[in-house]
Design a protein around this motif. Structure first.
Motif, mmCIF file in Angstrom:
data_model
loop_
_atom_site.group_PDB
_atom_site.id
_atom_site.type_symbol
_atom_site.label_atom_id
_atom_site.label_comp_id
_atom_site.label_asym_id
_atom_site.label_seq_id
_atom_site.Cartn_x
_atom_site.Cartn_y
_atom_site.Cartn_z
ATOM 1 N N UNK A 182 0.818 -1.208 0.000
ATOM 2 C CA UNK A 182 0.000 0.000 0.000
ATOM 3 C C UNK A 182 0.855 1.263 0.000
ATOM 4 N N UNK A 183 1.880 1.317 0.858
ATOM 5 C CA UNK A 183 2.624 2.579 0.927
ATOM 6 C C UNK A 183 3.534 2.813 -0.267
ATOM 7 N N UNK A 184 4.000 1.760 -0.922
ATOM 8 C CA UNK A 184 4.762 1.966 -2.156
ATOM 9 C C UNK A 184 3.866 2.583 -3.222
ATOM 10 N N UNK A 185 2.628 2.088 -3.338
ATOM 11 C CA UNK A 185 1.677 2.676 -4.282
ATOM 12 C C UNK A 185 1.403 4.139 -3.939
ATOM 13 N N UNK A 186 1.345 4.435 -2.645
ATOM 14 C CA UNK A 186 1.089 5.803 -2.220
ATOM 15 C C UNK A 186 2.220 6.736 -2.638
ATOM 16 N N UNK A 187 3.445 6.266 -2.535
ATOM 17 C CA UNK A 187 4.586 7.077 -2.988
ATOM 18 C C UNK A 187 4.540 7.240 -4.503
ATOM 19 N N UNK A 188 4.178 6.182 -5.199
ATOM 20 C CA UNK A 188 4.120 6.250 -6.655
ATOM 21 C C UNK A 188 3.050 7.228 -7.146
ATOM 22 N N UNK A 189 1.889 7.239 -6.492
ATOM 23 C CA UNK A 189 0.813 8.103 -6.991
ATOM 24 C C UNK A 189 0.830 9.494 -6.356
ATOM 25 N N UNK A 190 1.799 9.762 -5.483
ATOM 26 C CA UNK A 190 1.923 11.092 -4.906
ATOM 27 C C UNK A 190 1.054 11.346 -3.689
ATOM 28 N N UNK A 191 0.375 10.316 -3.185
ATOM 29 C CA UNK A 191 -0.400 10.490 -1.958
ATOM 30 C C UNK A 191 0.515 10.871 -0.804
ATOM 31 N N UNK A 192 1.716 10.314 -0.826
ATOM 32 C CA UNK A 192 2.793 10.754 0.055
ATOM 33 C C UNK A 192 4.037 10.911 -0.811
#
Length: 318
Positions: free
Chosen positions: A91-101
């Motif tokens: 989940x958090x890798x996807x978040x970094x990829x999509x700019x959520x974080x």
């Protein structure tokens, strides 16, 4: 005996929650709001003057490191906020990829294995050198800290003295007489029984499975001699608090797990990189042990407060 810091959701447990990724991606693809965003942090990651959002996984050590990163960035003049408890690595890798974080703390060995399950590198230098070539476009890592949170073969001082144990090589001579306390998966994971046999010729008498990630149940079994060896993470305060012995691993059966930031290249400035690399230059494994004790031990300190104390002690924040 002081409280042990490990929760049942450890960083190894971050590899098994992929279903959450599908939900996050599906909602985003359907035009819904990002499930990882909140009003206070989504604005910060959306380009507000170059501000950065630091995410974390869903266990205390990751949360406190994220607060340290954010505090160091703010001290350097880079506006930063945190978004804790995002979830598993999927989940958090996807978040970094999509700019959520914009960035998250991670561990070199597990991150390498996430992108290349067959990666053969195990030593700290080799793992770190291999990482950049395995990351997808848009993602990168900064300097790795000396701080490391990895599996370790741990015995009591009495057991170490009885069998003259300093390393897993020494343990190999008596493995057949000793019972191992570890997660059930230790029996089949490459770094578990297969790796111990291949690297050291160590074949344990038996495995007694525990699902607490090296927590209190595992600890009690070790202290009462129900098991003689246990798999406990190196940043767990109970090791020092109970005068346990971590056996050296000269053949790197356990892949290196140095702490470092994983980040999205889109908004990372040189100023931010310098601030984060400065943290990595001084963060040690002992620091993580003490921070874990403060946050998850009897003190139950807020991760942000624990991070603030560390930043002040190290002179990063005046």
């Amino acid at each position: 005996m002081k409280d042990n810091v490990r929760t049942t959701v450890t960083r190894r447990g971050l590899a098994g929650l992929a279903a959450g990724v599908g939900l996050a991606v599906a909602l985003t693809a359907c035009g819904g709001s990002n499930p990882l965003a909140t009003p206070s942090t989504s604005a910060a990651s959306g380009g507000g003057g170059g501000s950065l959002t630091v995410g974390s996984a869903d266990f205390p050590e990751s949360q406190v490191i994220a607060e340290i990163y954010a505090g160091a960035l703010n001290a350097a003049g880079v506006t930063a906020t945190t978004k804790p408890n995002i979830g598993s690595r999927e989940i958090y890798v996807k978040a970094v990829q999509d700019g959520s974080v914009d960035l998250v703390p991670d561990y070199t060995g597990n991150l390498l294995s996430y992108f290349d399950a067959a990666a053969p590198q195990v030593s700290a230098d080799d793992v770190y050198k291999a990482l950049p070539g395995k990351l997808p476009d848009g993602l990168a890592v900064l300097d790795a800290a000396k701080a490391e949170d990895k599996d370790a073969m741990v015995v009591t001082k009495a057991t170490a003295e009885k069998y003259q144990l300093k390393s897993i090589e020494d343990l190999a001579k008596v493995c057949k007489d000793l019972t191992m306390g570890a997660p059930a998966t230790f029996e089949t994971r490459p770094y578990g029984f297969p790796g111990l046999k291949q690297n050291y010729g160590c074949e344990m008498k038996a495995l007694k499975p525990f699902s607490d990630g090296g927590g209190n149940l595992t600890l009690q079994a070790l202290l009462t001699d129900d098991v003689q060896v246990a798999d406990i993470y190196t940043t767990t305060p109970s090791i020092a608090d109970n005068d346990l012995v971590v056996l050296a691993d000269p053949k790197n059966n356990f892949k290196a797990q140095q702490v470092l930031p994983l980040y999205n290249k889109a908004k990372m400035t040189d100023k931010a990189k310098e601030a984060l690399n400065n943290v990595s230059r001084i963060l040690t494994t002992d620091d993580l042990i003490n921070l874990n004790r403060a946050v998850s031990g009897s003190q139950k300190q807020n991760p942000k407060d624990a991070a603030a104390s560390w930043l002040k002690d190290k002179g990063i924040v005046k």
